[in-house]
Motif scaffolding. Structure first.
Motif, PDB file in Angstrom:
ATOM      1  N   ASN A 234      58.820   1.504  53.853  1.00  0.00           N
ATOM      2  CA  ASN A 234      59.537   2.691  53.376  1.00  0.00           C
ATOM      3  C   ASN A 234      59.315   3.898  54.283  1.00  0.00           C
ATOM      4  OD1 ASN A 234      61.340   3.864  51.632  1.00  0.00           O
ATOM      5  ND2 ASN A 234      59.778   4.504  50.173  1.00  0.00           N
ATOM      6  N   HIS A 235      59.385   3.695  55.601  1.00  0.00           N
ATOM      7  CA  HIS A 235      59.211   4.790  56.550  1.00  0.00           C
ATOM      8  C   HIS A 235      60.503   5.579  56.691  1.00  0.00           C
ATOM      9  CE1 HIS A 235      55.865   2.317  58.608  1.00  0.00           C
ATOM     10  NE2 HIS A 235      55.343   3.198  57.789  1.00  0.00           N
ATOM     11  N   PRO A 236      60.465   6.886  56.499  1.00  0.00           N
ATOM     12  CA  PRO A 236      61.663   7.676  56.781  1.00  0.00           C
ATOM     13  C   PRO A 236      61.819   7.844  58.284  1.00  0.00           C
ATOM     14  CG  PRO A 236      59.896   9.126  56.145  1.00  0.00           C
ATOM     15  CD  PRO A 236      59.373   7.718  56.004  1.00  0.00           C
TER      16      PRO A 236
ATOM     17  N   GLN B 273      61.909  10.116  69.672  1.00  0.00           N
ATOM     18  CA  GLN B 273      60.800   9.323  69.154  1.00  0.00           C
ATOM     19  C   GLN B 273      61.237   7.876  68.961  1.00  0.00           C
ATOM     20  OE1 GLN B 273      59.716  10.816  65.352  1.00  0.00           O
ATOM     21  NE2 GLN B 273      61.454   9.968  64.302  1.00  0.00           N
ATOM     22  N   THR B 274      60.276   6.974  69.037  1.00  0.00           N
ATOM     23  CA  THR B 274      60.581   5.568  68.788  1.00  0.00           C
ATOM     24  C   THR B 274      60.505   5.305  67.295  1.00  0.00           C
ATOM     25  OG1 THR B 274      58.262   4.977  69.078  1.00  0.00           O
ATOM     26  CG2 THR B 274      59.676   4.845  71.020  1.00  0.00           C
ATOM     27  N   ARG B 275      61.199   4.301  66.873  1.00  0.00           N
ATOM     28  CA  ARG B 275      61.193   3.951  65.450  1.00  0.00           C
ATOM     29  C   ARG B 275      60.924   2.464  65.342  1.00  0.00           C
ATOM     30  NH1 ARG B 275      64.470   1.987  61.260  1.00  0.00           N
ATOM     31  NH2 ARG B 275      66.136   1.389  62.643  1.00  0.00           N
ATOM     32  N   TRP B 276      59.954   2.114  64.546  1.00  0.00           N
ATOM     33  CA  TRP B 276      59.708   0.707  64.307  1.00  0.00           C
ATOM     34  C   TRP B 276      59.943   0.437  62.834  1.00  0.00           C
ATOM     35  CZ3 TRP B 276      55.730  -0.805  61.049  1.00  0.00           C
ATOM     36  CH2 TRP B 276      54.790   0.185  60.753  1.00  0.00           C
ATOM     37  N   ASN B 277      60.433  -0.745  62.572  1.00  0.00           N
ATOM     38  CA  ASN B 277      60.814  -1.085  61.216  1.00  0.00           C
ATOM     39  C   ASN B 277      60.464  -2.549  60.983  1.00  0.00           C
ATOM     40  OD1 ASN B 277      61.962  -0.812  58.703  1.00  0.00           O
ATOM     41  ND2 ASN B 277      64.030  -1.253  59.407  1.00  0.00           N
ATOM     42  N   ILE B 278      60.052  -2.867  59.787  1.00  0.00           N
ATOM     43  CA  ILE B 278      59.741  -4.250  59.441  1.00  0.00           C
ATOM     44  C   ILE B 278      60.606  -4.656  58.260  1.00  0.00           C
ATOM     45  CG2 ILE B 278      57.982  -5.811  58.542  1.00  0.00           C
ATOM     46  CD1 ILE B 278      55.934  -4.279  60.141  1.00  0.00           C
TER      47      ILE B 278
END
Length: 138
Positions: free
Chosen positions: A88-90, A56-61
């Motif tokens: 706060n995405h796990p 899966q892809t993960r995006w973060n800010i």
């Protein structure tokens, strides 16, 4: 759904005295009972292509804010806040990480004979991290 690998019951492949010990599994379509995923025979290549399933892809800010206030011509006061993982995405990981260290997701369990369900991630990590700084320049 998971079912016993039909090759476990084939006496040409597995000796009848060992069939009860065969723990190989297969995946079947629950609507019609057709086998859709099966283990390859020993020494043979499977039919599932290389890199057929992707992670899966993960995006973060991340965000930072700062405010600087001039007290006079030679003195400045600065306040800065840095926030990692603002929403706060796990995200999935194979093992828990050290505090403050960014970890990248590992692949999910893709073994049809393993203990974890097919395609399931075994652990999730990721927390919001806030760091603040005060600075006085003179």
């Amino acid at each position: 759904t998971f079912t016993t690998d039909p090759r476990c019951l084939d006496s040409n492949i597995v000796d009848p005295s060992l069939q009860a010990l065969c723990t190989l599994q297969a995946v079947e379509d629950s609507t019609n009972g057709n086998i859709v995923l099966i283990n390859p025979l020993p020494g043979k290549l499977g039919i599932l292509g290389y890199n057929k399933y992707r992670n899966q892809t993960r995006w973060n800010i991340d965000m930072s804010m700062s405010k600087s206030v001039d007290l006079d011509e030679t003195k400045t006061f600065r306040f800065r806040v840095d926030i990692s993982n603002v929403f706060n995405h796990p995200f999935a990981s194979g093992t828990p990480g050290e505090a403050g260290r960014i970890e990248f997701p590992t692949n999910p369990s893709m073994s049809i004979n393993g203990g974890a369900p097919l395609g399931q991630y075994t652990y999730k990590v990721g927390t919001r991290t806030i760091q603040a700084m005060l600075r006085f320049d003179f």
